[in-house]
Design a protein around this motif. Sequence first.
Motif, PDB file in Angstrom:
ATOM      1  N   ILE A  41       0.862  -1.189   0.000  1.00 37.85           N
ATOM      2  CA  ILE A  41       0.000   0.000   0.000  1.00 37.85           C
ATOM      3  C   ILE A  41       0.895   1.235   0.000  1.00 37.85           C
ATOM      4  O   ILE A  41       1.760   1.388   0.876  1.00 37.85           O
ATOM      5  CB  ILE A  41      -0.923   0.035   1.236  1.00 37.85           C
ATOM      6  CG1 ILE A  41      -1.833  -1.213   1.251  1.00 37.85           C
ATOM      7  CG2 ILE A  41      -1.763   1.302   1.249  1.00 37.85           C
ATOM      8  CD1 ILE A  41      -2.614  -1.373   2.539  1.00 37.85           C
ATOM      9  N   GLY A  42       0.722   2.122  -0.954  1.00 33.60           N
ATOM     10  CA  GLY A  42       1.508   3.347  -1.015  1.00 33.60           C
ATOM     11  C   GLY A  42       0.902   4.434  -0.135  1.00 33.60           C
ATOM     12  O   GLY A  42      -0.326   4.528   0.002  1.00 33.60           O
ATOM     13  N   LEU A  43       1.751   5.240   0.465  1.00 27.09           N
ATOM     14  CA  LEU A  43       1.302   6.358   1.298  1.00 27.09           C
ATOM     15  C   LEU A  43       1.793   7.661   0.691  1.00 27.09           C
ATOM     16  O   LEU A  43       2.997   7.832   0.448  1.00 27.09           O
ATOM     17  CB  LEU A  43       1.842   6.215   2.726  1.00 27.09           C
ATOM     18  CG  LEU A  43       1.514   7.350   3.704  1.00 27.09           C
ATOM     19  CD1 LEU A  43      -0.002   7.467   3.925  1.00 27.09           C
ATOM     20  CD2 LEU A  43       2.232   7.144   5.036  1.00 27.09           C
ATOM     21  N   ASP A 143      -8.707   4.929  -4.880  1.00 23.69           N
ATOM     22  CA  ASP A 143      -9.498   3.797  -5.377  1.00 23.69           C
ATOM     23  C   ASP A 143      -8.601   2.597  -5.640  1.00 23.69           C
ATOM     24  O   ASP A 143      -9.074   1.462  -5.752  1.00 23.69           O
ATOM     25  CB  ASP A 143     -10.233   4.170  -6.673  1.00 23.69           C
ATOM     26  CG  ASP A 143     -11.451   5.045  -6.416  1.00 23.69           C
ATOM     27  OD1 ASP A 143     -11.863   5.160  -5.243  1.00 23.69           O
ATOM     28  OD2 ASP A 143     -11.972   5.623  -7.380  1.00 23.69           O
ATOM     29  N   GLY A 144      -7.316   2.854  -5.750  1.00 26.31           N
ATOM     30  CA  GLY A 144      -6.333   1.795  -5.946  1.00 26.31           C
ATOM     31  C   GLY A 144      -5.614   1.499  -4.652  1.00 26.31           C
ATOM     32  O   GLY A 144      -6.196   1.485  -3.573  1.00 26.31           O
ATOM     33  N   ASP A 145      -4.308   1.316  -4.743  1.00 25.38           N
ATOM     34  CA  ASP A 145      -3.531   0.888  -3.579  1.00 25.38           C
ATOM     35  C   ASP A 145      -2.732   2.024  -2.957  1.00 25.38           C
ATOM     36  O   ASP A 145      -1.539   1.880  -2.655  1.00 25.38           O
ATOM     37  CB  ASP A 145      -2.595  -0.261  -3.981  1.00 25.38           C
ATOM     38  CG  ASP A 145      -3.370  -1.505  -4.393  1.00 25.38           C
ATOM     39  OD1 ASP A 145      -4.340  -1.828  -3.690  1.00 25.38           O
ATOM     40  OD2 ASP A 145      -3.013  -2.118  -5.409  1.00 25.38           O
ATOM     41  N   TYR A 146      -3.385   3.166  -2.760  1.00 26.39           N
ATOM     42  CA  TYR A 146      -2.735   4.310  -2.130  1.00 26.39           C
ATOM     43  C   TYR A 146      -3.589   4.873  -0.996  1.00 26.39           C
ATOM     44  O   TYR A 146      -4.826   4.822  -1.049  1.00 26.39           O
ATOM     45  CB  TYR A 146      -2.480   5.433  -3.141  1.00 26.39           C
ATOM     46  CG  TYR A 146      -1.369   5.152  -4.115  1.00 26.39           C
ATOM     47  CD1 TYR A 146      -0.027   5.245  -3.723  1.00 26.39           C
ATOM     48  CD2 TYR A 146      -1.647   4.793  -5.431  1.00 26.39           C
ATOM     49  CE1 TYR A 146       0.993   4.988  -4.627  1.00 26.39           C
ATOM     50  CE2 TYR A 146      -0.630   4.536  -6.337  1.00 26.39           C
ATOM     51  CZ  TYR A 146       0.690   4.638  -5.930  1.00 26.39           C
ATOM     52  OH  TYR A 146       1.706   4.381  -6.822  1.00 26.39           O
ATOM     53  N   ILE A 147      -2.907   5.413  -0.013  1.00 24.00           N
ATOM     54  CA  ILE A 147      -3.525   6.233   1.036  1.00 24.00           C
ATOM     55  C   ILE A 147      -3.028   7.651   0.812  1.00 24.00           C
ATOM     56  O   ILE A 147      -1.828   7.869   0.626  1.00 24.00           O
ATOM     57  CB  ILE A 147      -3.122   5.740   2.440  1.00 24.00           C
ATOM     58  CG1 ILE A 147      -3.670   4.330   2.697  1.00 24.00           C
ATOM     59  CG2 ILE A 147      -3.616   6.713   3.515  1.00 24.00           C
ATOM     60  CD1 ILE A 147      -3.145   3.705   3.988  1.00 24.00           C
ATOM     61  N   VAL A 148      -3.940   8.624   0.815  1.00 25.04           N
ATOM     62  CA  VAL A 148      -3.581  10.027   0.586  1.00 25.04           C
ATOM     63  C   VAL A 148      -4.019  10.857   1.792  1.00 25.04           C
ATOM     64  O   VAL A 148      -5.173  10.791   2.220  1.00 25.04           O
ATOM     65  CB  VAL A 148      -4.234  10.578  -0.694  1.00 25.04           C
ATOM     66  CG1 VAL A 148      -3.914  12.066  -0.861  1.00 25.04           C
ATOM     67  CG2 VAL A 148      -3.773   9.793  -1.925  1.00 25.04           C
TER      68      VAL A 148
END
Length: 276
Positions: A41-43, A143-148
Amino acid sequence: MKQLKNLDLSLELDKKMYKKKLKVLQYEMLNAQQFLFNNKIGLILAFEGMDAAGKGGAIKRLTERIDPRGLVVHPISAPQPHEHRYHYMHRFWRKLPQHGQIAIFDRSWYGRVLVERIENFATEHEWKSAYEEINSFEAQLTDGDYIVMKFWIHIDSEEQLKRFNDRAEDPYKSWKLTDEDWRNRDKFDLYGEAADEMFAKTDTENAPWHLISGNDKLHARVQVLKEIIAHIEKEATRRGLQMTNVFETRAAEEEAAATIELPVNAKEQKKNKNRK
């Protein structure tokens, strides 16, 4: 609705408590980084705020004890001449982290509705259109594999003036202060108004704004870490995951594996060695 006037800028943290909390939170942040890496998961963290609000100090404490191999900090300044040949979001797409890694933006794509708006570097149509463009950009990521997450660290005009003067007198900090910083003080209120409109139009559930009281630097640094860890835990739950302590779990697994694999005679040898 999030507005700067609702921030309590009198919040403070004494140095002893700051050091205690910082140590605990930095460990939790290291654990959170490992969780993100293991789950790919990207941050993405965007930092905005008034000049001298303490963004750099908060970023330094945030990154101080985490694995530098999974982290990149992007200091964002005015676009280079060749970047004007592209859509203004192009340079930010190129800086997104890999899944499982962290990218920190010291200033961000929100310059379009802040400095570019106030300094007339963007037309009214361009900066007004940017709200929807930015929301769409962030939605594609989350909506993908990121947290913003987005942070606005705020100080009042008097505190800003004090910090400017401190920088001007300190040879180790004078490089932080520019003529442009002094000019921007005349537009302090305009930036505040633009920020409030920005929060109203881009504070979304998937990519929230976190407003941080920054008159006390120690409070701000701790609060940023607390908000990040809490939001990662929330996003983990939403994804059906549980953010356990990676290091304690790993140690327990290694100890269990060693106990299972150790032959009987080796166990006796180990006991005898420990008795000595």
